[in-house]
Scaffold this motif. Sequence first.
Motif, mmCIF file in Angstrom:
data_model
loop_
_atom_site.group_PDB
_atom_site.id
_atom_site.type_symbol
_atom_site.label_atom_id
_atom_site.label_comp_id
_atom_site.label_asym_id
_atom_site.label_seq_id
_atom_site.Cartn_x
_atom_site.Cartn_y
_atom_site.Cartn_z
ATOM 1 N N LYS A 234 36.351 -15.081 7.744
ATOM 2 C CA LYS A 234 37.780 -15.152 7.412
ATOM 3 C C LYS A 234 38.061 -15.136 5.919
ATOM 4 O O LYS A 234 39.165 -14.812 5.492
ATOM 5 N N ALA A 235 37.070 -15.476 5.109
ATOM 6 C CA ALA A 235 37.315 -15.675 3.679
ATOM 7 C C ALA A 235 37.608 -14.374 2.940
ATOM 8 O O ALA A 235 38.486 -14.334 2.075
ATOM 9 N N GLY A 236 36.872 -13.303 3.262
ATOM 10 C CA GLY A 236 37.048 -12.052 2.536
ATOM 11 C C GLY A 236 38.461 -11.508 2.649
ATOM 12 O O GLY A 236 39.092 -11.145 1.655
ATOM 13 N N VAL A 237 38.970 -11.456 3.868
ATOM 14 C CA VAL A 237 40.329 -10.949 4.096
ATOM 15 C C VAL A 237 41.364 -11.890 3.483
ATOM 16 O O VAL A 237 42.327 -11.456 2.845
ATOM 17 N N ALA A 238 41.153 -13.210 3.654
ATOM 18 C CA ALA A 238 42.103 -14.181 3.097
ATOM 19 C C ALA A 238 42.184 -14.058 1.583
ATOM 20 O O ALA A 238 43.282 -14.054 0.995
ATOM 21 N N ASN A 239 41.048 -13.945 0.939
ATOM 22 C CA ASN A 239 40.999 -13.816 -0.515
ATOM 23 C C ASN A 239 41.737 -12.561 -0.981
ATOM 24 O O ASN A 239 42.514 -12.589 -1.942
ATOM 25 N N ALA A 240 41.515 -11.454 -0.286
ATOM 26 C CA ALA A 240 42.175 -10.200 -0.645
ATOM 27 C C ALA A 240 43.693 -10.273 -0.415
ATOM 28 O O ALA A 240 44.479 -9.757 -1.211
ATOM 29 N N ARG A 241 44.089 -10.916 0.662
ATOM 30 C CA ARG A 241 45.523 -11.042 0.922
ATOM 31 C C ARG A 241 46.205 -11.858 -0.175
ATOM 32 O O ARG A 241 47.319 -11.522 -0.608
ATOM 33 N N LEU A 242 45.547 -12.902 -0.645
ATOM 34 C CA LEU A 242 46.128 -13.687 -1.733
ATOM 35 C C LEU A 242 46.127 -12.909 -3.041
ATOM 36 O O LEU A 242 46.995 -13.117 -3.896
ATOM 37 N N ALA A 243 45.181 -12.002 -3.191
ATOM 38 C CA ALA A 243 45.200 -11.115 -4.364
ATOM 39 C C ALA A 243 46.435 -10.219 -4.322
ATOM 40 O O ALA A 243 47.084 -9.986 -5.346
ATOM 41 N N TYR A 244 46.766 -9.739 -3.149
ATOM 42 C CA TYR A 244 47.955 -8.884 -3.034
ATOM 43 C C TYR A 244 49.219 -9.694 -3.337
ATOM 44 O O TYR A 244 50.167 -9.181 -3.937
ATOM 45 N N GLN A 245 49.232 -10.945 -2.938
ATOM 46 C CA GLN A 245 50.369 -11.807 -3.270
ATOM 47 C C GLN A 245 50.507 -11.931 -4.794
ATOM 48 O O GLN A 245 51.618 -11.851 -5.343
ATOM 49 N N ALA A 246 49.373 -12.097 -5.472
ATOM 50 C CA ALA A 246 49.394 -12.174 -6.936
ATOM 51 C C ALA A 246 49.882 -10.861 -7.542
ATOM 52 O O ALA A 246 50.651 -10.862 -8.521
ATOM 53 N N TYR A 247 49.443 -9.756 -6.973
ATOM 54 C CA TYR A 247 49.905 -8.433 -7.420
ATOM 55 C C TYR A 247 51.417 -8.323 -7.298
ATOM 56 O O TYR A 247 52.103 -7.862 -8.229
ATOM 57 N N GLU A 248 51.964 -8.750 -6.174
ATOM 58 C CA GLU A 248 53.417 -8.677 -5.996
ATOM 59 C C GLU A 248 54.150 -9.536 -7.026
ATOM 60 O O GLU A 248 55.206 -9.137 -7.534
ATOM 61 N N GLU A 249 53.588 -10.679 -7.336
ATOM 62 C CA GLU A 249 54.227 -11.564 -8.312
ATOM 63 C C GLU A 249 54.227 -10.943 -9.703
ATOM 64 O O GLU A 249 55.268 -10.882 -10.378
ATOM 65 N N VAL A 250 53.076 -10.479 -10.142
ATOM 66 C CA VAL A 250 52.946 -9.951 -11.509
ATOM 67 C C VAL A 250 53.788 -8.700 -11.710
ATOM 68 O O VAL A 250 54.437 -8.532 -12.756
ATOM 69 N N PHE A 251 53.814 -7.846 -10.683
ATOM 70 C CA PHE A 251 54.539 -6.589 -10.849
ATOM 71 C C PHE A 251 55.999 -6.691 -10.402
ATOM 72 O O PHE A 251 56.629 -5.683 -10.057
ATOM 73 N N SER A 252 56.515 -7.907 -10.460
ATOM 74 C CA SER A 252 57.968 -8.099 -10.309
ATOM 75 C C SER A 252 58.519 -8.903 -11.493
ATOM 76 O O SER A 252 59.643 -9.390 -11.436
ATOM 77 N N THR A 253 57.717 -9.023 -12.560
ATOM 78 C CA THR A 253 58.125 -9.796 -13.736
ATOM 79 C C THR A 253 58.895 -8.933 -14.731
ATOM 80 O O THR A 253 58.742 -7.703 -14.749
ATOM 81 N N PRO A 254 59.692 -9.544 -15.592
ATOM 82 C CA PRO A 254 60.371 -8.786 -16.659
ATOM 83 C C PRO A 254 59.390 -8.066 -17.581
ATOM 84 O O PRO A 254 59.683 -6.976 -18.065
ATOM 85 N N ARG A 255 58.240 -8.693 -17.816
ATOM 86 C CA ARG A 255 57.245 -8.035 -18.681
ATOM 87 C C ARG A 255 56.818 -6.703 -18.095
ATOM 88 O O ARG A 255 56.708 -5.700 -18.818
ATOM 89 N N TRP A 256 56.566 -6.677 -16.789
ATOM 90 C CA TRP A 256 56.198 -5.414 -16.152
ATOM 91 C C TRP A 256 57.368 -4.449 -16.139
ATOM 92 O O TRP A 256 57.211 -3.256 -16.410
ATOM 93 N N GLN A 257 58.552 -4.931 -15.831
ATOM 94 C CA GLN A 257 59.716 -4.046 -15.732
ATOM 95 C C GLN A 257 59.973 -3.330 -17.051
ATOM 96 O O GLN A 257 60.371 -2.168 -17.077
ATOM 97 N N ASN A 258 59.706 -4.012 -18.153
ATOM 98 C CA ASN A 258 59.875 -3.405 -19.473
ATOM 99 C C ASN A 258 58.968 -2.192 -19.645
ATOM 100 O O ASN A 258 59.360 -1.173 -20.212
#
Length: 377
Positions: A234-258
């Motif tokens: 279960k760990a491999g998939v769980a870890n990757a899913r949380l990575a995608y959550q981090a991706y969504e967070e970072v690429f919705s920031t004002p820094r990225w939008q700029n």
Amino acid sequence: MTEQQTTNPLADLSEAGVSIWLDDLNRSMITDGGLQSLIDDLYVVGVTTNPTIFANALSQGEAYTDQVKELAATGTDVDATVFALTTTDVRNACDIMRPVYDRTNGVDGRVSIEVEPKLAADTAGTVEMAKKLWAEIDRPNLFIKIPATVEGLPAISQTLAEGISVNVTLIFSLDRYRGVMNAFLTGLEQARQNGHDLSTIHSVASFFVSRVDTEIDGQLDALGTDEATALKGKAGVANARLAYQAYEEVFSTPRWQNLADDGAHAQRPLWASTGVKNPDYPDTLYVTELVAPNTVNTMPRKTLDATADHGQVTGDAVTGHYDDAQQVLESLEKVGVSYAQVVETLEVEGLDKFEKSWDELLADVQQELDRFAGDAK
């Protein structure tokens, strides 16, 4: 069969926003039409390589003999010979992939080549080699692979700042992945300052999956409790899913939008190490459980064929599972598995594996150079 699913799992995967890349390359595949047939028939839109793949490729058959013989005749040393052999393959694969690159406006049609693994702790050496590979192969659809070591992070930024597209590899931990995304944003900011067109720079972040399960499952087996056994696989998939959550967070920031406002493309998550190591698990586990928009899944041929044959793709399998994924990691800590220790071990082992493959590659090529040098005498 669900309403979302057709009779073609690879078509479904592509439709769900997953770019299908092949984690393999050899010269025969380039020259006999094998790579082109994967593009035409199996929805393959990219290729990744690493030192192990090249070591395997050069140990099979005679496809490289003529080029090695020519290089031996001119007295070329082993390092320069390996450089010539690998860059030739990647350049030719880039040419085969070029129509995909053009059709997708540079998003796919990519071929990756890795900097020499012995440079993983050398920031300046990594940047120098990245520039050398980029100039030698001279194709816009190339990715330079740089490992996500502590020393690799500034190298990622500096390479992107030169306008060079980067595939960041050997990512295991969520903290390091956030560091990778920060290095990517920093690199784009520097590229903009250097006058580069951000729309021409692309990047992916290769987050490794199956190796996480292999390491953690071994520790769970050693614990031997019912609670530990219930967490296996279960760990491999769980870890990757949380990575995608981090991706969504970072690429919705004002820094990225700029940066996006100036034409930048988000750094896509790439699921790597997707071949299942445990035969008790479904052989498409790390494909069907990680379907999410704007991702890449790079598969060994065996996994690609398995997915084509019986993969069950039913749309996004990631974004609704963040709480479940977090629970898996918390449960692992409770039974005595240290996440921090696991990801550190995996990075060290991953670098060591690629170094050993590189040494094998050099040794094999040196043997061939010596053989042909002897023939010339």
